[in-house]
Design an enzyme around this catalytic site. Sequence first.
Site, PDB file in Angstrom:
ATOM      1  N   SER A 157       3.777  -6.146   5.093  1.00 50.67           N
ATOM      2  CA  SER A 157       2.350  -6.199   5.417  1.00 50.67           C
ATOM      3  C   SER A 157       2.073  -5.545   6.767  1.00 50.67           C
ATOM      4  CB  SER A 157       1.901  -7.665   5.461  1.00 50.67           C
ATOM      5  OG  SER A 157       0.607  -7.775   6.029  1.00 50.67           O
ATOM      6  N   TYR A 180      -3.735  -1.613   6.078  1.00 49.15           N
ATOM      7  CA  TYR A 180      -5.164  -1.844   6.255  1.00 49.15           C
ATOM      8  C   TYR A 180      -5.686  -0.715   7.126  1.00 49.15           C
ATOM      9  CZ  TYR A 180      -4.906  -6.656   4.496  1.00 49.15           C
ATOM     10  OH  TYR A 180      -4.746  -7.762   3.705  1.00 49.15           O
ATOM     11  N   THR A 206      -4.407  -1.227   0.725  1.00 46.14           N
ATOM     12  CA  THR A 206      -5.223  -2.340   0.237  1.00 46.14           C
ATOM     13  C   THR A 206      -6.691  -1.925   0.268  1.00 46.14           C
ATOM     14  OG1 THR A 206      -3.627  -4.013   0.913  1.00 46.14           O
ATOM     15  CG2 THR A 206      -5.901  -4.746   0.655  1.00 46.14           C
ATOM     16  N   LYS A 281      -3.970  -0.800  -3.980  1.00 49.72           N
ATOM     17  CA  LYS A 281      -3.797  -2.208  -4.357  1.00 49.72           C
ATOM     18  C   LYS A 281      -5.155  -2.909  -4.294  1.00 49.72           C
ATOM     19  CE  LYS A 281      -1.385  -6.373  -2.702  1.00 49.72           C
ATOM     20  NZ  LYS A 281      -2.497  -7.135  -2.099  1.00 49.72           N
ATOM     21  N   HIS A 305      -5.896  -9.897  -4.704  1.00 49.97           N
ATOM     22  CA  HIS A 305      -5.527 -10.337  -3.352  1.00 49.97           C
ATOM     23  C   HIS A 305      -5.118 -11.818  -3.375  1.00 49.97           C
ATOM     24  CE1 HIS A 305      -6.063  -8.692   0.895  1.00 49.97           C
ATOM     25  NE2 HIS A 305      -5.524  -9.886   1.092  1.00 49.97           N
TER      26      HIS A 305
END
Length: 418
Positions: A157, A180, A206, A281, A305
């Site tokens: 992440s 992100y 994402t 995603k 999510h």
Amino acid sequence: MDLAEKKRHGPVENKVIVVVVRSVLVKGAKDCDGPGRPYEEPQKHDSHSNKMEITNVMEYEALAKEKLPKMIYDYYASGAEDQWTLQENRNAFARILFRPRILIDVSKIDLTTQVLGFKITMPIMVAPTAMQKMAHPEGEYATARASAAAGTIMTLSSWGTSSVEEVASAGPGVRFFQLYVYKDRNVVTQLVKRAEKAGFKAIVLTVDTPRLGRRESDIKNRFILPPNLTLKNFDGLDLGKLDKTDDSGLASYVAGQVDRSLSWKDIMWLKTITQLPILVKGVLTAEDARIAVQYGVAGIIVSNHGARQLDYVPATIMALEEVVRATQGRVPVFLDGGIRRGTDVFKALALGASGVFIGRPVVFSLAVDGEAGVRKTLQMLHDELELTMALSGCRSLAEITRNHIVAPWDPPRIAPKL
């Protein structure tokens, strides 16, 4: 004893005999555990240390709840608002049933597959989950080592409590980096370049988080990263800390940093700063799947999510087939959300997924038993998938077909006339 007393108490001799016999039986049981063996007190097992007691990945969640501080457990476990989608991510799998085929030689079962050209031992990979050092001091390091030992892919992440460089130092292994997009595009460029340099093999973008979903337990708990931890990838940029607020500290952080203007054209921009393949995603519809293919993504992850963004979206397993059909085989489609059993993995593959990602099972097993817990979670899911394949008559992933399952939306099957 007169007759009236006998009627009241019943035959006293029988009662005495029963009591004596029972006491002898109990004494005998205590003194001896079978012929010639002394009695041994039953062992008291500590759930946290006795790994043999854990027989499925769901058991780790209850143990993690006991072990973790409430704020941290709630952060990992909760979904958005009413948490309807959180429940539905699990419940929807239960409505899909098997149509097993029999009398097939299943003495050898092959679970291996390729994802973006990388050979892995099974179609089960590790999803990006943030801030893993809240669960265990070794955090993302332990997850990286466990994933590599299992021969599968880990996704780190952006909001890891270990940096891309630190995770790369955990040893060999195929790893993807989840991204992100921040308002400051220089931050994004630096991060992507660092991931590439550290040997990460793909970018997982994402796309469902222009704003953070309303996670009410985080608001109640005033969620904040524990003071000894930071978002390690952003340490040098003064963006590694979550400020204390009257809300969820993460929601405030996202509102301040994440770019709400992110759109399809930014995939083209991302391609100008990296050679790595890009997976998107957070796709749940055929319409978006078709656009993603047009923009040249390398793959799609059907994801809601972990039910943490928009409540009342479908379970990912319900959205999967629509997305698969829309891509027409041009890119691989993966699924995350609600996977807890090998049977779930099989169902996703039967509906057209090329593989699945698991999130919460990794975090909860990490919390309970560190690297060994994550290894065991991956092994249990591997073994359950292998067994499901054998009992369904499938010797390889290629043999798993749509005909091996029946879904609630399927038309009734009418047997052909003989």
